[in-house]
Design an enzyme around this catalytic site. Structure first.
Site, PDB file in Angstrom:
ATOM      1  N   TYR A  47      -7.982   8.703  14.413  1.00 34.86           N
ATOM      2  CA  TYR A  47      -6.593   8.377  13.837  1.00 34.86           C
ATOM      3  C   TYR A  47      -6.793   7.866  12.462  1.00 34.86           C
ATOM      4  O   TYR A  47      -5.854   8.608  11.517  1.00 34.86           O
ATOM      5  CB  TYR A  47      -6.192   7.019  14.511  1.00 34.86           C
ATOM      6  CG  TYR A  47      -5.140   6.371  13.793  1.00 34.86           C
ATOM      7  CD1 TYR A  47      -3.826   7.001  13.617  1.00 34.86           C
ATOM      8  CD2 TYR A  47      -5.467   5.438  13.080  1.00 34.86           C
ATOM      9  CE1 TYR A  47      -2.766   6.321  12.876  1.00 34.86           C
ATOM     10  CE2 TYR A  47      -4.497   4.748  11.956  1.00 34.86           C
ATOM     11  CZ  TYR A  47      -3.234   4.995  11.974  1.00 34.86           C
ATOM     12  OH  TYR A  47      -2.225   4.418  11.316  1.00 34.86           O
ATOM     13  N   GLN A  49      -6.051  -3.030  14.474  1.00 33.47           N
ATOM     14  CA  GLN A  49      -6.179  -4.370  15.351  1.00 33.47           C
ATOM     15  C   GLN A  49      -5.344  -5.450  14.740  1.00 33.47           C
ATOM     16  O   GLN A  49      -5.478  -6.733  15.196  1.00 33.47           O
ATOM     17  CB  GLN A  49      -7.625  -4.788  15.711  1.00 33.47           C
ATOM     18  CG  GLN A  49      -8.501  -3.501  16.183  1.00 33.47           C
ATOM     19  CD  GLN A  49      -8.523  -3.347  17.490  1.00 33.47           C
ATOM     20  OE1 GLN A  49      -7.813  -3.785  18.480  1.00 33.47           O
ATOM     21  NE2 GLN A  49      -8.899  -2.209  18.024  1.00 33.47           N
ATOM     22  N   THR A  50      -4.792  -5.333  13.544  1.00 33.47           N
ATOM     23  CA  THR A  50      -4.335  -6.581  12.679  1.00 33.47           C
ATOM     24  C   THR A  50      -3.049  -6.297  12.365  1.00 33.47           C
ATOM     25  O   THR A  50      -2.569  -5.200  11.895  1.00 33.47           O
ATOM     26  CB  THR A  50      -5.189  -6.864  11.397  1.00 33.47           C
ATOM     27  OG1 THR A  50      -6.673  -6.848  11.961  1.00 33.47           O
ATOM     28  CG2 THR A  50      -4.872  -8.112  10.813  1.00 33.47           C
ATOM     29  N   GLY A 108     -11.141 -10.902  11.175  1.00 36.20           N
ATOM     30  CA  GLY A 108     -11.988 -10.619  12.358  1.00 36.20           C
ATOM     31  C   GLY A 108     -12.507  -9.126  12.417  1.00 36.20           C
ATOM     32  O   GLY A 108     -12.239  -8.294  11.092  1.00 36.20           O
ATOM     33  N   TYR A 109     -12.952  -8.620  13.590  1.00 39.21           N
ATOM     34  CA  TYR A 109     -13.424  -7.358  13.451  1.00 39.21           C
ATOM     35  C   TYR A 109     -14.309  -7.132  12.293  1.00 39.21           C
ATOM     36  O   TYR A 109     -13.983  -5.979  11.522  1.00 39.21           O
ATOM     37  CB  TYR A 109     -12.312  -6.094  13.793  1.00 39.21           C
ATOM     38  CG  TYR A 109     -11.535  -6.467  15.132  1.00 39.21           C
ATOM     39  CD1 TYR A 109     -12.251  -6.129  16.426  1.00 39.21           C
ATOM     40  CD2 TYR A 109     -10.512  -7.083  15.003  1.00 39.21           C
ATOM     41  CE1 TYR A 109     -11.476  -6.429  17.570  1.00 39.21           C
ATOM     42  CE2 TYR A 109      -9.671  -7.530  16.071  1.00 39.21           C
ATOM     43  CZ  TYR A 109     -10.092  -6.931  17.480  1.00 39.21           C
ATOM     44  OH  TYR A 109      -9.525  -7.198  18.608  1.00 39.21           O
ATOM     45  N   THR A 136     -11.937  -9.108  22.357  1.00 40.21           N
ATOM     46  CA  THR A 136     -11.294  -8.263  22.903  1.00 40.21           C
ATOM     47  C   THR A 136     -11.956  -8.285  24.451  1.00 40.21           C
ATOM     48  O   THR A 136     -11.142  -8.008  25.528  1.00 40.21           O
ATOM     49  CB  THR A 136     -11.370  -6.747  22.460  1.00 40.21           C
ATOM     50  OG1 THR A 136     -11.448  -6.841  21.101  1.00 40.21           O
ATOM     51  CG2 THR A 136     -10.602  -5.818  23.019  1.00 40.21           C
ATOM     52  N   ASP A 150      -1.665   6.351  16.513  1.00 41.16           N
ATOM     53  CA  ASP A 150      -2.032   5.173  16.913  1.00 41.16           C
ATOM     54  C   ASP A 150      -1.309   4.529  17.985  1.00 41.16           C
ATOM     55  O   ASP A 150      -0.800   5.113  18.803  1.00 41.16           O
ATOM     56  CB  ASP A 150      -1.850   4.138  15.758  1.00 41.16           C
ATOM     57  CG  ASP A 150      -0.420   3.799  15.227  1.00 41.16           C
ATOM     58  OD1 ASP A 150       0.425   4.449  15.980  1.00 41.16           O
ATOM     59  OD2 ASP A 150      -0.328   3.083  14.396  1.00 41.16           O
ATOM     60  N   CYS A 193      17.016   0.029  21.603  1.00 38.14           N
ATOM     61  CA  CYS A 193      17.172   1.256  21.454  1.00 38.14           C
ATOM     62  C   CYS A 193      18.663   1.435  20.919  1.00 38.14           C
ATOM     63  O   CYS A 193      18.897   2.433  20.362  1.00 38.14           O
ATOM     64  CB  CYS A 193      17.451   1.680  23.195  1.00 38.14           C
ATOM     65  SG  CYS A 193      15.826   1.406  23.814  1.00 38.14           S
ATOM     66  N   GLU A 239      -5.399   1.009   6.192  1.00 34.45           N
ATOM     67  CA  GLU A 239      -5.511   1.640   7.278  1.00 34.45           C
ATOM     68  C   GLU A 239      -6.793   0.732   8.141  1.00 34.45           C
ATOM     69  O   GLU A 239      -6.555   0.784   9.191  1.00 34.45           O
ATOM     70  CB  GLU A 239      -5.751   3.097   7.301  1.00 34.45           C
ATOM     71  CG  GLU A 239      -4.673   3.850   6.866  1.00 34.45           C
ATOM     72  CD  GLU A 239      -3.522   3.841   8.010  1.00 34.45           C
ATOM     73  OE1 GLU A 239      -3.778   3.420   9.014  1.00 34.45           O
ATOM     74  OE2 GLU A 239      -2.249   3.921   7.780  1.00 34.45           O
ATOM     75  N   TRP A 298       0.685  -1.142   0.035  1.00 34.78           N
ATOM     76  CA  TRP A 298       0.068   0.042  -0.023  1.00 34.78           C
ATOM     77  C   TRP A 298       0.817   1.355  -0.171  1.00 34.78           C
ATOM     78  O   TRP A 298       0.426   2.438  -0.069  1.00 34.78           O
ATOM     79  CB  TRP A 298      -0.889   0.026   1.193  1.00 34.78           C
ATOM     80  CG  TRP A 298      -0.376  -0.259   2.480  1.00 34.78           C
ATOM     81  CD1 TRP A 298       0.280   0.497   3.338  1.00 34.78           C
ATOM     82  CD2 TRP A 298      -0.231  -1.629   2.895  1.00 34.78           C
ATOM     83  NE1 TRP A 298       0.698  -0.154   4.460  1.00 34.78           N
ATOM     84  CE2 TRP A 298       0.417  -1.362   4.259  1.00 34.78           C
ATOM     85  CE3 TRP A 298      -0.686  -2.786   2.663  1.00 34.78           C
ATOM     86  CZ2 TRP A 298       0.466  -2.618   4.963  1.00 34.78           C
ATOM     87  CZ3 TRP A 298      -0.428  -3.746   3.687  1.00 34.78           C
ATOM     88  CH2 TRP A 298      -0.090  -3.531   4.773  1.00 34.78           C
ATOM     89  N   ARG A 299       2.148   1.187   0.015  1.00 38.00           N
ATOM     90  CA  ARG A 299       3.242   2.296   0.102  1.00 38.00           C
ATOM     91  C   ARG A 299       3.339   2.862  -1.398  1.00 38.00           C
ATOM     92  O   ARG A 299       4.069   3.610  -1.580  1.00 38.00           O
ATOM     93  CB  ARG A 299       4.358   2.084   0.739  1.00 38.00           C
ATOM     94  CG  ARG A 299       3.966   1.939   2.336  1.00 38.00           C
ATOM     95  CD  ARG A 299       5.227   1.840   3.230  1.00 38.00           C
ATOM     96  NE  ARG A 299       4.941   2.238   4.603  1.00 38.00           N
ATOM     97  CZ  ARG A 299       5.710   1.618   5.532  1.00 38.00           C
ATOM     98  NH1 ARG A 299       6.795   1.231   5.238  1.00 38.00           N
ATOM     99  NH2 ARG A 299       5.407   1.951   6.963  1.00 38.00           N
TER     100      ARG A 299
END
Ligand code: SF4
Length: 375
Positions: free
Chosen positions: A138, A60-61, A99-100, A320, A156, A217, A55, A36-37
């Site tokens: 978002y 959630q995935t 899902g969702y 959830t 996000d 880090c 997006e 998608w970029r």
């Protein structure tokens, strides 16, 4: 303008220009190649429909799961127009496993609104995008900045973690005041010249470097700007969510088969149009009672069942806010009920099924291949 971070420790100044430079330099070299970029042929930004789709799928995935779905989805629905014209059941079937499912229904409805009210062109502003079904703060900011170059920050879960650590914020990032503080910090850092890349870079940093556990880090391009790194507090920031014990609900599912001209057919039913797994299909399922199902329960779930169903499977499925236990029974019907829908195993592939019922279908397929299973 430098952002002054207030806390009880000596003040640390995060220089926004230097931070942006370091972040974007890193992003230019290390960003993942994701479908998608890809910039649209006409310009340097990705196709807005692709950004919208990615997006919504990425809510959630994880990226690794979304990539295949994204590509399959675009083959079936290459344009927002083709998505708007599609049957909702087809969209849900293609979404099966992600899902969702309210995301899929809202995406489909949003495509319809774009065709009807916006001439097939996705709105370019946060306000316009937020009018569409399923698009919140978002997602609107991410699409507006990445697809249209609008200078709006998008926060996000990944960006929340990065901002909390950069700024040494130890308060709960799920609280309203902290949320607002994070959005305003993101606004103060965003690149005017490359807002979409800046937002993508923050998300990318959170996904692959500033990970929830064991942040990398020493490889981090912005460690010199990071308060948590300076104080070695990155492992306790952000504050973890308070663990709640999820309620467990129990369901009885009945796999009732009827053999017609040598082929097994199974009774299915459509779920209500609202609520969890709305509009999808399932093997007849009812709220479980105590002990084993009585005749009345079987009759209520599937009036055509002729034999006493036998327990074949137990499936646990967590969402959830709750955990499900599906106890699955198998029985046979002497004849189909006149109003019932009976589908063969191959036909079941065409119906959108919730994950637990996909598991049952896989079990039935295995049994076809190895008839001793479950016998
Ligand atoms: Fe995250 Fe560590 Fe980078 Fe700070 S230095 S932003 S804690 S990865």
């Amino acid at each position: 303008m430098p952002v002054v971070i207030s806390c009880t420790m000596p003040k640390m100044v995060l220089s926004a220009p230097n931070f942006r430079r370091d972040l974007l330099n890193w992003y230019d070299r290390h960003q993942r190649s994701l479908p998608w970029r890809t910039p649209a042929p006409a310009g340097g930004r990705p196709e807005p429909y692709h950004v919208l789709l990615s997006e919504i799928m990425l809510q959630q995935t994880p990226v690794a799961t979304v990539t295949d779905y994204f590509q399959r989805f675009l083959v079936q629905f290459p344009t927002i127009e083709s998505l708007a014209q599609a049957d909702e059941q087809r969209v849900l079937r293609l979404w099966q496993g992600l899902g969702y499912y309210s995301r899929a229904r809202n995406l489909h409805r949003a495509a319809g609104v774009v065709m009807r009210d916006h001439g097939g062109v996705l709105p370019a502003t946060v306000e316009g995008l937020r009018e569409l079904p399923g698009i919140g703060r978002y997602t609107a900011a991410a699409i507006a900045s990445i697809a249209f170059g609008k200078c709006v920050a998008a926060v996000d879960g990944n960006v929340t973690r990065v901002l909390c650590r950069l700024n040494g914020i130890e308060s709960d990032p799920r609280r309203g005041a902290t949320i607002e503080r994070l959005w305003s910090l993101a606004d103060s850092l965003i690149s005017l010249r490359r807002p979409g890349d800046f937002n993508s870079a923050m998300m990318e940093l959170g996904a692959i470097v500033c990970r929830p556990k064991s942040p990398q880090c020493l490889l981090c391009p912005v460690r010199h700007h990071c308060r948590a790194f300076a104080e070695q507090s990155q492992d306790r920031i952000p504050a973890p969510p308070k663990r709640r014990k999820l309620p467990r609900v129990r369901r009885w599912t009945f796999v009732i088969e009827w053999i017609f001209e040598g082929e097994r057919r199974f009774r299915i039913e459509r779920r209500p149009a609202v609520g969890r797994w709305a509009g999808m299909w399932q093997f007849p399922t009812i709220v479980a009672g105590c002990g084993a199902p009585a005749d009345d329960d079987v009759e209520r779930a599937c009036p055509a069942a002729a034999s006493v169903p036998r327990r074949i499977l137990a499936i646990d499925h967590s969402l959830t806010h709750r955990r499900y236990r599906f106890t699955v029974f198998h029985g046979v019907a002497a004849a189909p009920d006149p109003d019932g829908i009976w589908a063969s195993i191959d036909e079941l592939d065409r119906y959108p099924l919730p994950k637990p019922h996909v598991t049952i279908l896989a079990w039935l397929r295995n049994r076809e291949a190895s008839p001793t299973i479950g016998s």
